[in-house]
Every structure is written in C-alpha cells, then in structure tokens.
Design a protein around this motif. Structure first.
Motif, PDB file in Angstrom:
ATOM      1  N   PRO A   8       0.825  -1.212   0.000  1.00  0.00           N
ATOM      2  CA  PRO A   8       0.000   0.000   0.000  1.00  0.00           C
ATOM      3  C   PRO A   8       0.861   1.264   0.000  1.00  0.00           C
ATOM      4  O   PRO A   8       2.058   1.201   0.305  1.00  0.00           O
ATOM      5  CB  PRO A   8      -0.792  -0.120   1.311  1.00  0.00           C
ATOM      6  CG  PRO A   8       0.019  -1.009   2.177  1.00  0.00           C
ATOM      7  CD  PRO A   8       0.707  -1.970   1.258  1.00  0.00           C
ATOM      8  N   PRO A   9       0.266   2.407  -0.331  1.00  0.00           N
ATOM      9  CA  PRO A   9       0.988   3.668  -0.216  1.00  0.00           C
ATOM     10  C   PRO A   9       1.608   3.775   1.174  1.00  0.00           C
ATOM     11  O   PRO A   9       0.923   3.536   2.174  1.00  0.00           O
ATOM     12  CB  PRO A   9      -0.106   4.729  -0.386  1.00  0.00           C
ATOM     13  CG  PRO A   9      -1.190   4.049  -1.152  1.00  0.00           C
ATOM     14  CD  PRO A   9      -1.129   2.599  -0.761  1.00  0.00           C
ATOM     15  N   GLY A  10       2.902   4.070   1.248  1.00  0.00           N
ATOM     16  CA  GLY A  10       3.570   4.234   2.539  1.00  0.00           C
ATOM     17  C   GLY A  10       4.215   2.963   3.053  1.00  0.00           C
ATOM     18  O   GLY A  10       4.896   2.973   4.089  1.00  0.00           O
ATOM     19  N   THR A  31       6.739   4.517 -11.133  1.00  0.00           N
ATOM     20  CA  THR A  31       5.785   5.207 -12.010  1.00  0.00           C
ATOM     21  C   THR A  31       5.325   6.517 -11.355  1.00  0.00           C
ATOM     22  O   THR A  31       5.059   7.495 -12.051  1.00  0.00           O
ATOM     23  CB  THR A  31       4.566   4.313 -12.343  1.00  0.00           C
ATOM     24  OG1 THR A  31       4.165   3.596 -11.179  1.00  0.00           O
ATOM     25  CG2 THR A  31       4.904   3.344 -13.453  1.00  0.00           C
ATOM     26  N   GLY A  32       5.261   6.539 -10.014  1.00  0.00           N
ATOM     27  CA  GLY A  32       4.895   7.788  -9.336  1.00  0.00           C
ATOM     28  C   GLY A  32       5.928   8.881  -9.627  1.00  0.00           C
ATOM     29  O   GLY A  32       5.577  10.012  -9.974  1.00  0.00           O
ATOM     30  N   ASP A  33       7.227   8.545  -9.522  1.00  0.00           N
ATOM     31  CA  ASP A  33       8.281   9.528  -9.807  1.00  0.00           C
ATOM     32  C   ASP A  33       8.204   9.992 -11.269  1.00  0.00           C
ATOM     33  O   ASP A  33       8.387  11.178 -11.564  1.00  0.00           O
ATOM     34  CB  ASP A  33       9.682   8.928  -9.562  1.00  0.00           C
ATOM     35  CG  ASP A  33       9.995   8.781  -8.071  1.00  0.00           C
ATOM     36  OD1 ASP A  33       9.229   9.311  -7.240  1.00  0.00           O
ATOM     37  OD2 ASP A  33      11.000   8.115  -7.743  1.00  0.00           O
ATOM     38  N   LEU A  58      -6.175   6.803  -9.874  1.00  0.00           N
ATOM     39  CA  LEU A  58      -5.144   6.163 -10.695  1.00  0.00           C
ATOM     40  C   LEU A  58      -5.159   6.732 -12.116  1.00  0.00           C
ATOM     41  O   LEU A  58      -6.226   6.904 -12.714  1.00  0.00           O
ATOM     42  CB  LEU A  58      -5.357   4.645 -10.772  1.00  0.00           C
ATOM     43  CG  LEU A  58      -5.196   3.838  -9.481  1.00  0.00           C
ATOM     44  CD1 LEU A  58      -5.226   2.344  -9.786  1.00  0.00           C
ATOM     45  CD2 LEU A  58      -3.908   4.184  -8.746  1.00  0.00           C
ATOM     46  N   VAL A  59      -3.986   6.990 -12.655  1.00  0.00           N
ATOM     47  CA  VAL A  59      -3.822   7.454 -14.028  1.00  0.00           C
ATOM     48  C   VAL A  59      -4.152   6.284 -14.968  1.00  0.00           C
ATOM     49  O   VAL A  59      -4.003   5.116 -14.581  1.00  0.00           O
ATOM     50  CB  VAL A  59      -2.363   7.964 -14.206  1.00  0.00           C
ATOM     51  CG1 VAL A  59      -2.074   8.372 -15.640  1.00  0.00           C
ATOM     52  CG2 VAL A  59      -2.102   9.131 -13.247  1.00  0.00           C
ATOM     53  N   SER A  60      -4.586   6.583 -16.203  1.00  0.00           N
ATOM     54  CA  SER A  60      -5.080   5.499 -17.083  1.00  0.00           C
ATOM     55  C   SER A  60      -3.992   4.463 -17.379  1.00  0.00           C
ATOM     56  O   SER A  60      -2.810   4.786 -17.526  1.00  0.00           O
ATOM     57  CB  SER A  60      -5.628   6.080 -18.384  1.00  0.00           C
ATOM     58  OG  SER A  60      -4.568   6.337 -19.268  1.00  0.00           O
ATOM     59  N   PRO A  91      -5.365  -5.266 -15.462  1.00  0.00           N
ATOM     60  CA  PRO A  91      -4.955  -5.014 -16.853  1.00  0.00           C
ATOM     61  C   PRO A  91      -3.473  -4.618 -16.971  1.00  0.00           C
ATOM     62  O   PRO A  91      -2.792  -5.014 -17.921  1.00  0.00           O
ATOM     63  CB  PRO A  91      -5.871  -3.865 -17.305  1.00  0.00           C
ATOM     64  CG  PRO A  91      -7.079  -3.985 -16.439  1.00  0.00           C
ATOM     65  CD  PRO A  91      -6.583  -4.508 -15.118  1.00  0.00           C
ATOM     66  N   GLN A  92      -2.970  -3.837 -16.003  1.00  0.00           N
ATOM     67  CA  GLN A  92      -1.533  -3.477 -16.053  1.00  0.00           C
ATOM     68  C   GLN A  92      -0.660  -4.721 -15.873  1.00  0.00           C
ATOM     69  O   GLN A  92       0.366  -4.877 -16.540  1.00  0.00           O
ATOM     70  CB  GLN A  92      -1.190  -2.444 -14.974  1.00  0.00           C
ATOM     71  CG  GLN A  92      -1.739  -1.049 -15.248  1.00  0.00           C
ATOM     72  CD  GLN A  92      -1.303  -0.005 -14.223  1.00  0.00           C
ATOM     73  OE1 GLN A  92      -0.381  -0.230 -13.437  1.00  0.00           O
ATOM     74  NE2 GLN A  92      -1.965   1.138 -14.229  1.00  0.00           N
ATOM     75  N   ALA A  93      -1.056  -5.616 -14.971  1.00  0.00           N
ATOM     76  CA  ALA A  93      -0.259  -6.837 -14.738  1.00  0.00           C
ATOM     77  C   ALA A  93      -0.255  -7.711 -15.992  1.00  0.00           C
ATOM     78  O   ALA A  93       0.786  -8.259 -16.386  1.00  0.00           O
ATOM     79  CB  ALA A  93      -0.823  -7.609 -13.544  1.00  0.00           C
ATOM     80  N   GLN A 140       9.218  11.568  12.071  1.00  0.00           N
ATOM     81  CA  GLN A 140       9.401  10.727  13.256  1.00  0.00           C
ATOM     82  C   GLN A 140      10.357   9.561  13.020  1.00  0.00           C
ATOM     83  O   GLN A 140      11.158   9.219  13.870  1.00  0.00           O
ATOM     84  CB  GLN A 140       8.058  10.062  13.625  1.00  0.00           C
ATOM     85  CG  GLN A 140       7.128  10.868  14.450  1.00  0.00           C
ATOM     86  CD  GLN A 140       5.796  10.114  14.539  1.00  0.00           C
ATOM     87  OE1 GLN A 140       4.873  10.386  13.784  1.00  0.00           O
ATOM     88  NE2 GLN A 140       5.704   9.163  15.447  1.00  0.00           N
ATOM     89  N   PHE A 141      10.238   8.903  11.857  1.00  0.00           N
ATOM     90  CA  PHE A 141      10.885   7.598  11.668  1.00  0.00           C
ATOM     91  C   PHE A 141      12.245   7.633  10.988  1.00  0.00           C
ATOM     92  O   PHE A 141      12.982   6.666  11.036  1.00  0.00           O
ATOM     93  CB  PHE A 141       9.968   6.664  10.859  1.00  0.00           C
ATOM     94  CG  PHE A 141       8.576   6.550  11.400  1.00  0.00           C
ATOM     95  CD1 PHE A 141       8.366   6.253  12.737  1.00  0.00           C
ATOM     96  CD2 PHE A 141       7.470   6.742  10.581  1.00  0.00           C
ATOM     97  CE1 PHE A 141       7.082   6.144  13.242  1.00  0.00           C
ATOM     98  CE2 PHE A 141       6.180   6.638  11.082  1.00  0.00           C
ATOM     99  CZ  PHE A 141       5.982   6.339  12.415  1.00  0.00           C
ATOM    100  N   GLN A 142      12.563   8.705  10.292  1.00  0.00           N
ATOM    101  CA  GLN A 142      13.823   8.722   9.536  1.00  0.00           C
ATOM    102  C   GLN A 142      14.343  10.168   9.485  1.00  0.00           C
ATOM    103  O   GLN A 142      14.311  10.817   8.435  1.00  0.00           O
ATOM    104  CB  GLN A 142      13.581   8.183   8.115  1.00  0.00           C
ATOM    105  CG  GLN A 142      14.826   7.642   7.448  1.00  0.00           C
ATOM    106  CD  GLN A 142      14.568   7.218   6.008  1.00  0.00           C
ATOM    107  OE1 GLN A 142      13.484   7.406   5.449  1.00  0.00           O
ATOM    108  NE2 GLN A 142      15.573   6.657   5.367  1.00  0.00           N
TER     109      GLN A 142
END
Ligand code: AP5
Length: 223
Positions: A8-10, A31-33, A58-60, A91-93, A140-142
């Motif tokens: 998941p995100p994060g 793909t996000g970058d 989600l982008v197409s 479909p992407q997979a 907090q974590f890094q």
C-alpha cells in the motif's frame, strides 16, 4: 534480476527500492516519480496526471503501460530493474506479462511489503525529501542526523508531495484496496510471490529483501 515491489501507499516501496538499487545495481523504476516529473515539466499529459494524483485516483492504464515499456528498454535496465508502483491493476499486470514476453524478459520475484493500512497515514503525512538529491526522510521515523540538513548532500531545502495530505492518502489507500490488492493473488498463482514484514524497522526490512535477492543471485533458488 527483475523485481516488482508491491504494497500500500507508505509501505516503504520507494525507500527499499533505492536501497536495493544501491546494493545490487538494479535500476529503480517508480511510475509515481515518472508521473511527478511529467507534471513538473508542465506538459499536457503532466497536468492531466497531476489532477488525478492530487485526488488520489489512478492514471489510465494506457499512459502508464507505454511509459514503462519505453523505460525498460533503456541501457540502465539491462542488468535488471525494480518496478515500484507498477503494475497497480489487473490489466496493467497482464500487459506487463505481454510486454516482457515480447522483450524476452521475465520477473524473477514479486515482493509484497505487508503493512497495516491504518499506520500508513502517519508514515505518508510525515514524509519529506531533499530538494537537491531526493533523499527521503520522515518527521518521526527517519530524521536527518543534523536537523534541516540532508545527510547525503548537505542540502537545506526539502519538499513534501502535494498528494501526501491526509484526505488524499485515504483515497490512495482505498484505491489500493479496490484496484491493486487483487494482483497479489495473480502473482501468487504464478508462483513468484514473496512477502516481507513491512511493519518492522526500515533496516530489518532491507535485510529481509537482501536475503531474497541474495539467495536468487547465489543460485539457491531457481527462476
Ligand atoms: P506512487 O508515487 O507510486 O505512490 P504510492 O504507491 O502511493 O507509494 P508511496 O510513494 O506513497 O509509498 P512508498 O511505499 O514508496 O513509501 P515510502 O518508501 O516513501 O504513486 C503516486 C500516484 O501516482 C498514485 O496515487 C497514482 O495517482 C499515480 N500512479 C503511480 N503509478 C501508477 C500506476 N501504475 N497506475 C496508475 N496510476 C499510477 O515510505 C513512506 C514514508 O514512511 C517515508 O517517509 C519513509 O521514511 C517511512 N518509512 C518507510 N518504511 C518505514 C518503516 N519500515 N518504518 C517506519 N517508517 C518507514
């Protein structure tokens, strides 16, 4: 070696992919970058993608699949690549399978970073990166060793993502449940799925991942 990181995100896909890239010399493809770079360029496609990303959708599939296919052909992917954020729908997979088949490539492992959705909001809303070199940090974590100074390059300017606001994060988590979770079964059925425990400390997860990649490199496992 070619890998997919799922979660998941994060969950820590980006954090861990950068470490795997540094340690094993396989290229991190996010793909996000790619979409954020397109958005920063101000192109028509980038503007369209940014509106979708800022809403947590989600982008197409069509746009994403074309983008990845071109990127995999680049010279820096010859020694292997790590897909982060792709595929995200069935479909992407399926398109990825066809694309790799046509290129004579395979995915060696799909590694799921198993994480608790509720904890992801805190992880994401506290995240920031160095504006100069892109190194990632967390409130907090890094933390960086010296407050306000990047450990990697000494930069003092930092960015937070526009889609890291709490409401958008909740929409992204919902999109993950609705559209992405089913591909875990898709890869389990293919026999390439591995899991690591994403709620452990960052270094412990890196060790689990290095163990999987190291075994494959040493030829302990086939594939
Ligand atoms: P994308 O950029 O892929 O975002 P995401 O999947 O939501 O993943 P994140 O980058 O938020 O999380 P991460 O798992 O990489 O976590 P990180 O390592 O940073 O996609 C953004 C948008 O683009 C999507 O919403 C969509 O609109 C679009 N998009 C992208 N790909 C697409 C596709 N294929 N199809 C359609 N649309 C697409 O870690 C998070 C924070 O937690 C960091 O601060 C880190 O320091 C900290 N942290 C990490 N691990 C730990 C740990 N173990 N313990 C404590 N803290 C930790």
């Amino acid at each position: 070696m070619n890998l997919i990181l799922l979660g998941p995100p994060g969950a820590g896909k980006g954090t861990q992919a950068k470490r795997l890239q540094d340690t094993h010399g396989i290229t991190h493809l996010s793909t996000g970058d790619m979409l954020r770079a397109e958005a920063a360029s101000g192109s028509k496609l980038g503007k369209k993608a940014k509106a979708i990303m800022d809403a947590g959708g989600l982008v197409s599939d069509e746009i994403i699949i074309g983008m990845i296919s071109n990127r995999i052909d680049a010279a820096d992917c010859k020694a292997g690549f790590i897909l982060d954020g792709f595929p995200r729908t069935t479909p992407q997979a399926e398109s990825l399978d066809e694309m790799l088949d046509a290129k004579g490539l395979i995915i060696n492992y799909v590694i799921e970073i198993v994480a608790d959705n509720d904890a992801m909001v805190t992880r994401i809303t506290g995240r920031y990166t160095c504006a100069d070199c892109g190194s990632g940090y967390h409130d907090q974590f890094q933390k960086s060793a010296k407050d306000g100074v990047c450990d990697s390059c000494g930069g003092t300017r930092f960015n937070r993502r526009d889609d890291d606001k709490e409401q958008t994060v909740r929409s992204r988590l919902a999109a993950y449940q609705e559209q992405t979770v089913s591909i875990i079964t898709y890869y389990r059925n293919k026999g390439v799925l591995k899991s690591v425990e994403g709620m452990k400390a960052i270094d412990e997860i890196t060790a689990q991942l290095n163990n999987i990649v190291g075994q494959r490199k040493a030829g302990i496992e086939g594939g």
